[in-house]
Design a protein around this motif. Structure first.
Motif, PDB file in Angstrom:
ATOM      1  N   ARG A   1      11.730   0.698  -3.526  1.00 12.46           N
ATOM      2  CA  ARG A   1      11.629   1.359  -4.829  1.00 12.46           C
ATOM      3  C   ARG A   1      10.908   2.704  -4.706  1.00 12.46           C
ATOM      4  O   ARG A   1      11.325   3.701  -5.287  1.00 12.46           O
ATOM      5  CB  ARG A   1      10.896   0.471  -5.821  1.00 12.46           C
ATOM      6  CG  ARG A   1      10.838   1.096  -7.206  1.00 12.46           C
ATOM      7  CD  ARG A   1      10.249   0.180  -8.211  1.00 12.46           C
ATOM      8  NE  ARG A   1      11.244  -0.822  -8.577  1.00 12.46           N
ATOM      9  CZ  ARG A   1      11.079  -1.717  -9.530  1.00 12.46           C
ATOM     10  NH1 ARG A   1       9.962  -1.755 -10.201  1.00 12.46           N
ATOM     11  NH2 ARG A   1      12.021  -2.573  -9.802  1.00 12.46           N
TER      12      ARG A   1
ATOM     13  N   ASP B   1      13.282   5.179  -3.058  1.00  8.14           N
ATOM     14  CA  ASP B   1      14.312   5.589  -4.028  1.00  8.14           C
ATOM     15  C   ASP B   1      13.739   6.563  -5.053  1.00  8.14           C
ATOM     16  O   ASP B   1      14.374   7.564  -5.392  1.00  8.14           O
ATOM     17  CB  ASP B   1      14.892   4.374  -4.759  1.00  8.14           C
ATOM     18  CG  ASP B   1      15.709   3.460  -3.856  1.00  8.14           C
ATOM     19  OD1 ASP B   1      16.085   3.882  -2.742  1.00  8.14           O
ATOM     20  OD2 ASP B   1      15.962   2.311  -4.277  1.00  8.14           O
ATOM     21  N   ARG B   2      12.544   6.281  -5.546  1.00  7.69           N
ATOM     22  CA  ARG B   2      11.946   7.137  -6.567  1.00  7.69           C
ATOM     23  C   ARG B   2      11.483   8.477  -6.001  1.00  7.69           C
ATOM     24  O   ARG B   2      11.523   9.487  -6.694  1.00  7.69           O
ATOM     25  CB  ARG B   2      10.811   6.411  -7.274  1.00  7.69           C
ATOM     26  CG  ARG B   2      11.370   5.309  -8.157  1.00  7.69           C
ATOM     27  CD  ARG B   2      10.336   4.571  -8.925  1.00  7.69           C
ATOM     28  NE  ARG B   2      11.036   3.627  -9.801  1.00  7.69           N
ATOM     29  CZ  ARG B   2      10.461   2.949 -10.745  1.00  7.69           C
ATOM     30  NH1 ARG B   2       9.171   3.086 -10.973  1.00  7.69           N
ATOM     31  NH2 ARG B   2      11.168   2.111 -11.486  1.00  7.69           N
TER      32      ARG B   2
ATOM     33  N   ARG C   1      10.436  -4.813  -1.320  1.00  9.11           N
ATOM     34  CA  ARG C   1      11.070  -4.278  -2.537  1.00  9.11           C
ATOM     35  C   ARG C   1      10.298  -3.091  -3.087  1.00  9.11           C
ATOM     36  O   ARG C   1      10.888  -2.125  -3.551  1.00  9.11           O
ATOM     37  CB  ARG C   1      11.204  -5.366  -3.588  1.00  9.11           C
ATOM     38  CG  ARG C   1      12.266  -6.382  -3.151  1.00  9.11           C
ATOM     39  CD  ARG C   1      12.786  -7.237  -4.244  1.00  9.11           C
ATOM     40  NE  ARG C   1      13.339  -6.442  -5.334  1.00  9.11           N
ATOM     41  CZ  ARG C   1      13.471  -6.887  -6.568  1.00  9.11           C
ATOM     42  NH1 ARG C   1      13.075  -8.109  -6.862  1.00  9.11           N
ATOM     43  NH2 ARG C   1      13.999  -6.156  -7.494  1.00  9.11           N
TER      44      ARG C   1
ATOM     45  N   CYS D   1       5.861   0.088  -9.745  1.00  9.62           N
ATOM     46  CA  CYS D   1       6.514  -1.201  -9.999  1.00  9.62           C
ATOM     47  C   CYS D   1       6.908  -1.424 -11.455  1.00  9.62           C
ATOM     48  O   CYS D   1       7.546  -2.423 -11.763  1.00  9.62           O
ATOM     49  CB  CYS D   1       5.612  -2.336  -9.533  1.00  9.62           C
ATOM     50  SG  CYS D   1       4.105  -2.525 -10.525  1.00  9.62           S
TER      51      CYS D   1
END
Length: 92
Positions: free
Chosen positions: A22, A25-26, A18, A53
């Motif tokens: 993330r 994506d960022r 995860r 996070c």
């Protein structure tokens, strides 16, 4: 009267998979940089939010990464490693 111990979060509660998603994506959206950092500092945790996070860096150490454009971001140590691996893979 029971006393509950306070548990401090030393690393993100997210799984590696995860966190990696993330980070990708960022980086794609521009929230996290893709370039190699100009400087890296390691310092005691300051309870600021990890940019990977979104959880506070409350125990242990934090990594602060600065870039040529004068921006900087802070990470948990584990989050930094994942960001650095994903950053390197995205520029190959």
């Amino acid at each position: 009267m029971a006393i509950r111990a306070r548990t401090a979060v030393t690393v993100s509660s997210l799984s590696d998979d995860r966190l990696r998603q993330r980070v990708r994506d960022r980086m794609q959206s521009g929230e996290l940089p893709r370039e190699y950092p100009a400087k890296l500092w390691v310092a005691p945790a300051t309870r600021l939010i990890c940019r990977c996070c979104d959880e506070p860096i409350s125990v242990g150490y934090e990594y602060e990464v600065a870039f040529a454009n004068a921006t900087s971001v802070k990470f948990h140590p584990r989050c930094y490693v994942i960001w650095d691996e994903e950053r390197a893979a995205s520029t190959e």
